[in-house]
Each structure stands twice: as C-alpha cells, then as structure tokens.
Scaffold this motif. Sequence first.
Motif, PDB file in Angstrom:
ATOM      1  N   GLY A  30       1.927  44.225  73.430  1.00 52.57           N
ATOM      2  CA  GLY A  30       1.393  43.456  72.316  1.00 52.57           C
ATOM      3  C   GLY A  30       0.670  42.212  72.798  1.00 52.57           C
ATOM      4  N   LEU A  31       1.370  41.101  72.826  1.00 49.96           N
ATOM      5  CA  LEU A  31       0.766  39.812  73.186  1.00 49.96           C
ATOM      6  C   LEU A  31       1.425  39.262  74.452  1.00 49.96           C
ATOM      7  N   LEU A  32       0.597  38.660  75.291  1.00 50.69           N
ATOM      8  CA  LEU A  32       1.119  37.981  76.486  1.00 50.69           C
ATOM      9  C   LEU A  32       0.610  36.541  76.440  1.00 50.69           C
ATOM     10  N   VAL A  33       1.554  35.617  76.439  1.00 57.16           N
ATOM     11  CA  VAL A  33       1.175  34.200  76.379  1.00 57.16           C
ATOM     12  C   VAL A  33       1.585  33.533  77.684  1.00 57.16           C
ATOM     13  N   VAL A  34       0.604  32.930  78.350  1.00 59.83           N
ATOM     14  CA  VAL A  34       0.868  32.262  79.628  1.00 59.83           C
ATOM     15  C   VAL A  34       0.493  30.799  79.464  1.00 59.83           C
ATOM     16  N   HIS A  35       1.461  29.935  79.690  1.00 58.60           N
ATOM     17  CA  HIS A  35       1.227  28.519  79.442  1.00 58.60           C
ATOM     18  C   HIS A  35       0.689  27.786  80.664  1.00 58.60           C
ATOM     19  N   ASP A  36       0.249  26.575  80.415  1.00 57.02           N
ATOM     20  CA  ASP A  36      -0.369  25.738  81.443  1.00 57.02           C
ATOM     21  C   ASP A  36       0.559  25.588  82.651  1.00 57.02           C
ATOM     22  N   ARG A  68      -0.936  39.611  88.451  1.00 55.61           N
ATOM     23  CA  ARG A  68      -1.562  40.686  87.673  1.00 55.61           C
ATOM     24  C   ARG A  68      -0.972  40.701  86.270  1.00 55.61           C
ATOM     25  N   LEU A  69      -1.817  40.502  85.302  1.00 54.49           N
ATOM     26  CA  LEU A  69      -1.374  40.463  83.906  1.00 54.49           C
ATOM     27  C   LEU A  69      -2.088  41.558  83.132  1.00 54.49           C
ATOM     28  N   HIS A  70      -1.373  42.099  82.166  1.00 49.40           N
ATOM     29  CA  HIS A  70      -2.036  43.090  81.310  1.00 49.40           C
ATOM     30  C   HIS A  70      -1.435  43.052  79.917  1.00 49.40           C
ATOM     31  N   ALA A  71      -2.291  43.017  78.939  1.00 48.95           N
ATOM     32  CA  ALA A  71      -1.863  43.107  77.539  1.00 48.95           C
ATOM     33  C   ALA A  71      -3.115  43.263  76.688  1.00 48.95           C
ATOM     34  N   PRO A  72      -2.971  43.835  75.520  1.00 48.41           N
ATOM     35  CA  PRO A  72      -4.139  43.888  74.633  1.00 48.41           C
ATOM     36  C   PRO A  72      -4.688  42.491  74.336  1.00 48.41           C
ATOM     37  N   ARG A  73      -3.804  41.488  74.390  1.00 50.31           N
ATOM     38  CA  ARG A  73      -4.248  40.114  74.130  1.00 50.31           C
ATOM     39  C   ARG A  73      -3.475  39.171  75.050  1.00 50.31           C
ATOM     40  N   ILE A  74      -4.200  38.506  75.948  1.00 50.03           N
ATOM     41  CA  ILE A  74      -3.565  37.552  76.863  1.00 50.03           C
ATOM     42  C   ILE A  74      -4.078  36.165  76.510  1.00 50.03           C
ATOM     43  N   GLU A  75      -3.192  35.329  76.040  1.00 46.78           N
ATOM     44  CA  GLU A  75      -3.586  33.973  75.648  1.00 46.78           C
ATOM     45  C   GLU A  75      -3.123  32.997  76.723  1.00 46.78           C
ATOM     46  N   PHE A  76      -4.039  32.136  77.130  1.00 50.83           N
ATOM     47  CA  PHE A  76      -3.697  31.072  78.077  1.00 50.83           C
ATOM     48  C   PHE A  76      -3.623  29.784  77.258  1.00 50.83           C
ATOM     49  N   ARG A  77      -2.437  29.201  77.187  1.00 44.58           N
ATOM     50  CA  ARG A  77      -2.224  28.085  76.247  1.00 44.58           C
ATOM     51  C   ARG A  77      -1.776  26.828  76.969  1.00 44.58           C
ATOM     52  N   GLU A  78      -2.136  25.707  76.365  1.00 42.06           N
ATOM     53  CA  GLU A  78      -1.674  24.426  76.886  1.00 42.06           C
ATOM     54  C   GLU A  78      -0.346  24.042  76.243  1.00 42.06           C
ATOM     55  N   LEU A  79      -0.294  24.219  74.956  1.00 38.38           N
ATOM     56  CA  LEU A  79       0.911  23.852  74.202  1.00 38.38           C
ATOM     57  C   LEU A  79       1.312  25.021  73.320  1.00 38.38           C
ATOM     58  N   PRO A  80       2.564  25.055  72.935  1.00 38.92           N
ATOM     59  CA  PRO A  80       2.954  26.092  71.984  1.00 38.92           C
ATOM     60  C   PRO A  80       2.127  25.969  70.709  1.00 38.92           C
ATOM     61  N   GLY A  81       1.753  27.093  70.163  1.00 41.67           N
ATOM     62  CA  GLY A  81       0.934  27.072  68.948  1.00 41.67           C
ATOM     63  C   GLY A  81      -0.174  28.096  69.052  1.00 41.67           C
ATOM     64  N   PRO A  82      -0.858  28.336  67.956  1.00 44.21           N
ATOM     65  CA  PRO A  82      -1.892  29.374  67.984  1.00 44.21           C
ATOM     66  C   PRO A  82      -3.098  28.943  68.812  1.00 44.21           C
ATOM     67  N   LEU A  83      -3.778  29.920  69.367  1.00 41.82           N
ATOM     68  CA  LEU A  83      -4.972  29.668  70.160  1.00 41.82           C
ATOM     69  C   LEU A  83      -6.141  29.401  69.220  1.00 41.82           C
ATOM     70  N   SER A  84      -6.974  28.437  69.599  1.00 41.95           N
ATOM     71  CA  SER A  84      -8.061  28.070  68.692  1.00 41.95           C
ATOM     72  C   SER A  84      -9.407  28.613  69.184  1.00 41.95           C
ATOM     73  N   SER A  85      -9.399  29.754  69.826  1.00 45.39           N
ATOM     74  CA  SER A  85     -10.662  30.305  70.320  1.00 45.39           C
ATOM     75  C   SER A  85     -11.513  30.795  69.165  1.00 45.39           C
ATOM     76  N   ASP A  86     -12.794  30.550  69.306  1.00 47.69           N
ATOM     77  CA  ASP A  86     -13.728  31.033  68.294  1.00 47.69           C
ATOM     78  C   ASP A  86     -14.121  32.454  68.677  1.00 47.69           C
ATOM     79  N   THR A  87     -13.642  33.415  67.947  1.00 51.30           N
ATOM     80  CA  THR A  87     -13.934  34.798  68.290  1.00 51.30           C
ATOM     81  C   THR A  87     -14.978  35.415  67.369  1.00 51.30           C
ATOM     82  N   ALA A  88     -15.583  34.586  66.559  1.00 51.83           N
ATOM     83  CA  ALA A  88     -16.581  35.126  65.629  1.00 51.83           C
ATOM     84  C   ALA A  88     -17.829  35.574  66.377  1.00 51.83           C
ATOM     85  N   GLU A  89     -18.466  36.597  65.874  1.00 47.20           N
ATOM     86  CA  GLU A  89     -19.707  37.081  66.479  1.00 47.20           C
ATOM     87  C   GLU A  89     -20.804  36.054  66.231  1.00 47.20           C
ATOM     88  N   ARG A  90     -21.676  35.925  67.185  1.00 50.23           N
ATOM     89  CA  ARG A  90     -22.765  34.954  67.024  1.00 50.23           C
ATOM     90  C   ARG A  90     -24.096  35.694  66.890  1.00 50.23           C
TER      91      ARG A  90
END
Lengths: 381, 539
Positions: A187-193, A199-221
């Motif tokens: 599912g999700l893999l969260v790796v903090h600062d 070697r990491l693998h997941a459908p979604r790998i989030e690299f985070r500074e602090l606990p909380g949702p990631l604020s990446s802009d994933t909208a198409e441009r």
Amino acid sequence: MGIGFAVLLLFAMTFGLAVLPLLPAIMEWRLPKDTSPLRVVRESEVDIRFLAHGFQAYVDSAFGALLADRRDPPRSLEDSLQDGTKYVVVGDGDLPLFSEAEQAGSVIDRLVLGRGDIRLPAGTTFLREIYAAGSVLGRERSIYRAVLAKDSIALGRESRSLRWVHAENTITAAEGCRLHGRVSADGLLVVHDGCGFERLHAPRIEFRELPGPLSSDTAERDAPTVVLRAEDLANVIEEEAGRWLVEKALDIPANVLVEADLVVAGHCRIGKGAQLAGSIKSHGDLTLADGVVIEGSAVAGLSLHIATGCRIHGPALAEREIFVGAGTVVGTELEPTSVSGNHLYIAPGALVHGTVWAHVEGRVCQVDVTAFADSATGPLA
Amino acid sequence: MAVRQRSTRISHPPAAESRPRARRETWYSRHSRTAAQALVVLQAWVVLLAVAISAPATEGVNRRSHPTERFRHVAAADLGHLNCEAALDEACAGLAPAQQAETPAGRFWLVTVLLYALYTVIFFVCVYIIRHYFFTLNRLFRTPRQPYVDIDTAEWPPVTVLIPAHNEELVIGEILEALVDSDYPRAKLTIVPINDRSADETCKRIQAFEAEYPDVVKPYHREDGKSGKAAALQDAMASVEADIALVFDADYVPGRGLVKQLVAPFFDPEVGAVMGRVVPHNTETNLLTRLLDLERAGGYQVDQQARMNMKLVPQYGGTVGGVRKRALMSVGGWREDALAEDTDATYRLLLAGWKTVYQNRSECYEQVPDTWEPRLNQIRRWAIGHNQAAARYARRLLTSTRTNALEKLDGLLLLGVYAMSPLLLIGWMLGIVLWYLGEAKPGLIVILLVTSYCTLGNFATFFEVAAAAHLDGSRERIRLVPFISLGFLVNLFAVSRATLGQILPRRRPEELLWHKTERNHNHNGVYNNNNNTHVQRKG
C-alpha cells in the motif's frame, strides 16, 4: 641399468613432466565433478518481495496451524522446532514475554510470531525474523533482521532493518531509521527525514519531513504552447527516428515543449516549466529546473538533478547521484516506475510511485535546488 | 546541487556482481585477487624474457647472416677459438668470390618485405594481448556497470518477441511455453514464431500454441522469399507494431523475468539494441560442451561485460537480445545478404549513433554443439559473417562522426578478431620462410611464438576464461582450462580456412540459406530419431 632402459626412463620422465601440469585437467575430464550448467535465474529473484514471500511460505508450513489456533490462545507461548530454532508466539496485541537474560541483554534470538498485532520493546535487537498476522508496532532504536506483517509496520525513531521488511498495507519509518536491504509495502510506504535506505518499493512512497499528509501537487498541468524545433538548437547534429542527437552540452529554454527523444553528448539543463514529450539521455549531468515535466524517462550518465515540483513519468536513472527536490513526483498511481542510482538524496515532500533503488546509499534530506533553478532559462538559440 | 544535512554514512555490503549462490570458501576464493595479480606479473615477465632473449640473438644472427660471416662463425666454432682472426681469414679465403659478396637486390627486398610483414603480425598480436588483459583486469577489479538492471517497475512498453524457426519441431514448443509463462504484462506482449518453410512438425506445434493463446501467439508463416534468418526477420519485422522487438533462436529457453530485463534498457533513448547472456545448458554431454561452456563464459562474463563497463562496443548477438524497431529501420533493417546479421546490425546502429547494451544478468540457456562437425560449421559461419562485416564497416567506422576514439578502436578490434587466426598462421609461415632464407631473426620468431601463445593459444585466453569461471562462482571446471588450447588450434584452422574461402574466387556465388546448429534433442532431453535438421550451405 641397460641403455635401452635408461632411454625409456628418460622418455617416461619427460612425458611425465609434460603431463604433470595437465593432471588436474585430465582428472576433471575423466572424473568430472563440476559439470552442471551455470544456474540461471529463471524465476524473479529480483522481485523485491521474493524474500518476504519465501518467509511467508515458511511460516505457513511450520507455524500455520499454531497461528490459526485461536481456541484458547495463551498470552505467550515459547517452544523450539526440531531443527533447534526457538520461537515465541504472541497473542493479539500482547507484548511478547522474554526471559530475564534476553531483557537484560536486549537481544532476542528467537522467531517472534504474532497471531494478531505485536508491540515490540524499544532498544532491542531481534536476531531472527518477526511475523505478525496483524500489525507490528516497533519502538525507537531497535534493530530488526526481517519483519513481515499482514497489515502494517511502524518502525520507531533511529531503528534499523538489516535484511528486509514487508507489509501488505503500510510501512512507516520514523526519523533517523536506517533501512538496509529491501523494504516493500503493498500500500503506502512513508519514509521520514533523516532516514537512510537501499531499496524501497510501494505503489506510493512518500518522503516526509513531519508526520502529516504530503502536500505534493499531483494535478496535471497544461503543456507549454511554444514548441521547440531541432533547428532552434545549435548543437543538434541529427534528427531522425524521432530522436535528436545533440553534440556537446544542451540548454533547453524555459516553458517550451519538446516533442522528441533527446540524446545529449554532454551536460544538459532543462529550463523551468519546460515539457519533454519523449525521453532524455545525457552523457553528463542532467538538470531539471523547477516544474519540468518529462513524459518518458530521464537517464544521466553522471548525476541527475531534479528541482522542485517536477514530474517524471518514466524511469529516472543515473550512474552516479540523483537529487530529488521537494514536490517532485516520479511515476503515477497507475503507472509506477523506478528510480535508480548509486547515491540518492531525496527531499522531504517528494513522492515516488514504484521502486527506489540506491546501490550505495539513499537518504532523505534537504536538497538545495536554488543553484539550478535559474540556470537554464536562456533564450532560444 | 548540495546536500544540506549530513548524516551518518550507512554501511552497506559491497555491490556484488556475483550471483547469489552458495560458495564454499576455498584457498582459491580467498586468494584469487592475489593470484590474478601474480599471474599478470608472471606473464609480463615471460614476454619481457622473450624480448630479452630475442635482442642478443637477433644481433648475432644479423652479424652472421652474410655467408662469409656464417662461415667464419662455423669455422671458429670448429677451430675452437673465436679470436683466432688469422686462421679465420685463411679459411675464408677458400670461399669463392661470388659466395662472399652474394646479396642480390631482389633478395634484399624480399627479406625486408617479409620481415616487415612479420613485424606487422607481431604488432597486431601484441595489440590483442593488451586488449585481452584490459578486459580481464577490468572485470576482476572494477564494479560491473549495469545501469538498467534495476528497472523492475515501469510502465512496460509493447514488445514483440520474434522466434525465427526452420525445422524446429523438437524445440519450438519449449520456447513458446517459456514465453507465454513470462511475467511481462500479457496485454503488451506479442510472440511471433516465424515459421520459414519448415518441412517437419514445426508448423503444427506453432498452430497448437496459437489456438491455446490466440491473444499472445501470432505466428508468421513464410512460404517464399529469400531464405535465411536475416530475410525471415526482415519480412516479419514489417508486421511488427511494437517499437521493441526481441529475438530468440528456437532452441533457447528464457526465464520468466527475461523479457522485462531485456526491455528495460530501451527506456534509455540512446539504446538501439540489447544483448543478454547465453549460458550452455548441455554442459554434461562431453568435453566439447564443457569447453564451449568455458569459452562462452569468457566471451560474455568478461569480454562483453568489460565492453559495457568501459562504454565500448558490446555486440548484439542475434539471440537473447532485441532491437529498437525505428532505430533498425532507420539504418536499413535486417540486411538479408549478411551472414552475421547480428554483427551487421550492431555496426550499422553504432555508425548511426545508437548504442548496444549488454545485460550480464539477463541469462538464457542454449544448446551448444556437442560434436565437432557442427561446431566447426558454426565457427566458420561466424568467421565469414564477421569478416563480411569487417569489410563493410571498418572504413566507415574509422571515419564515423558518431563514435568516439575508444569506440572506433574497440569496434575495429572486434571486427578484426576473426582475421587474427589467418594472420597468425601467416606469421608462423613467415618465420619459417625467413629462417630458411638464412635471414631469419630467431628473436623475432621467439617473440611471435610467445605473443601468439599469450594472446590466442594460452595465457590471455586462460586468464580470461579462468576469470570468468571465478566470477561465475564455478570451481572444479576451471581445471579444464588447459584444454582450451585444443579448441584454439581447431578454431585457428577452421577460421583460417573460412577466411581463405572468402578471399579466393568462387566457382559460383554463395547462396544464403538457413544456417543453424544441428541438434537432435531438446532441453528436456527428448531425442529426435529421424533427425531432419541439418546445416545447409551452398556455394
């Protein structure tokens, strides 16, 4: 000794001397010991879940009945297998009971198997694998050989995994963890600062500074409206088969659209907001300024620098380092991909769908992108 | 780009190329690095020794080469006192004046030309020695370069797998079964067995798979057109929709993950072709198959991977590999008149700026020849095809603007590799002729013998093959390395004969037909009693 015998002896000795170095070869030829063909990897041993799947099969065969037996589960059950492997089975949500010697040394040399969730103590070294039919909740500064959970795994601050970690749901590695070997989640893999990884693998790998949702802009441009042509660039020496061959270095201006694959003999920099409809290969460093979008893959012969807010849909490869800025997204939910290099430095706020592979070292840390943000904004050639 | 935060360096195990197999700790494994270094030093000493021996010998023979000088030397030896000048002058006075001053200009020029020809041979042999050692030492002491092997997750592109087949009833089922079992996304995979006028049950076997897997197996049947693998591929290529086409010979059995591994490098837009590693499967048959196993190991594990490491010219080998369709088509597609269509494609792609990539981990089993006749046919075929490519592309490579100096050098050496056998034979003959002309320089002959021994017959090959076996984690089979000399001698004459056949005028033009290695059983050991596969060659 007759002259005939002497001559024969001389011949025999000469022959023997000549053949002596060949004896090992003759022995191996006549009495072969190593004739089997070289073992070829026919199954997908490169699959990151290979070890986890192997351990799951082992658990199912050796402990399947024991783990499924929920009639009157004891709080903690200790025993050993016929081969001498010691294990402890823990009830759902319980803390495993360890001996005084184990607690004093903080070293557990037993398989730890949980019928449900397991809570593990802090500052402990687990020399054998850990399995949980539910989740594994680890605390800080522990060292794990391998962990497999049917649900989720949480590794406390400054913990270490030595071989592999796999969860069928989510894995969270808190600040300062060192993740050696393979870490994969379905599912999700969260790796903090501050975490290190290989070697990491997941459908979604989030690299985070602090606990909380990631604020990446994933909208198409929207794609830029200015289309760059091969003749706009000075160094393009060939335009054939959908590919531009560029000698020496290349600077692609900001906010342009390139509708070709690019192969650059030297360094390459792509300006802010530019979009590449194909793939790019640079024999030197490849630098993507803020907001660059690459529909294909990005390959660098040396280092790959990715500034903030970039999108790369295909694999991102470099033979040396890869720097990934905050807000960058590699791959998509539907089309996961790979990021691979000797050294990877990924800023908190980046997001990768797929596999991240650092041959030597990977680290989640702040990456300074300002030196590159404005360097590729030159006018059209 | 700077990294702000510093943290403790993670200690990782070294990135190891060797496969994850259980290896018993042996003296050799513990001291292999030292042993390799000692071997290099030893071999350097042998070459230096040969040069050292040659210098005084050459000088002496030069002085003695004139008939009068030779007579003086012999007489001095008879008289037992070399410094007795008076006695020697007296003895030499008996020689006829014509004998004393007999050095006609024609003979002088003949000897000079032959000597320089010999120098040239020795030069080339030395160049190949250096090449061998560069490759082997690179593999022993440098980390292998495999930039694409990590791509295990991606949006995989559509791919077509081409399997040229001509009378392959025995093996076609195995490869089709292996490919439909591949872990490549089924919707992106098309398997195209190319049945080129097979007279056996090949067609029926293919049709059975087509019926079972209609969405994946889409055969291409050829009833006319030019014969041969290249022509079959060229025809089938026209119907290929995917941009990536992999090619497997029918007697290969790919593993589940092989298609992905071979497709991965094509994410690099510079890659025009990919080559995997071929591993003999029938090593247990006899000494020949075991020697071929060692030879293949040297060729792939050392030669090909070293070229990949050094960014030189890895070679596309025609099977267990693939091409980017638009790249190949932009340089003219498969060349139907090429006997080695793989080498031909490698060079045309290179000249157009497309790279060939070698993937050492992408391994696939093959059946190597288990008798000498097919082996000789195979090596002759390779030699002819390679020489053909050399004649076509050597000059173009030299003047190419798409390749760098190292690629040019390596490409030329690769093209010339089969020319070395006849060249070496010529060198040996030159040595003998010069010797009997009385103008020989035994020092030169010593150098030639030692260098040829080091290059092709013994040391370098031994070193390369032994290094490959070591890298593969093999143990006892390394002991067979001295027998490689046998293969060298056989190759020397087979290749020389093939090359000579190319140079000499033919009675009729050569007709290209199917060239394949005879086999009478498949990977599962099923034998064919009425073997109707055979190597065809006319001309």
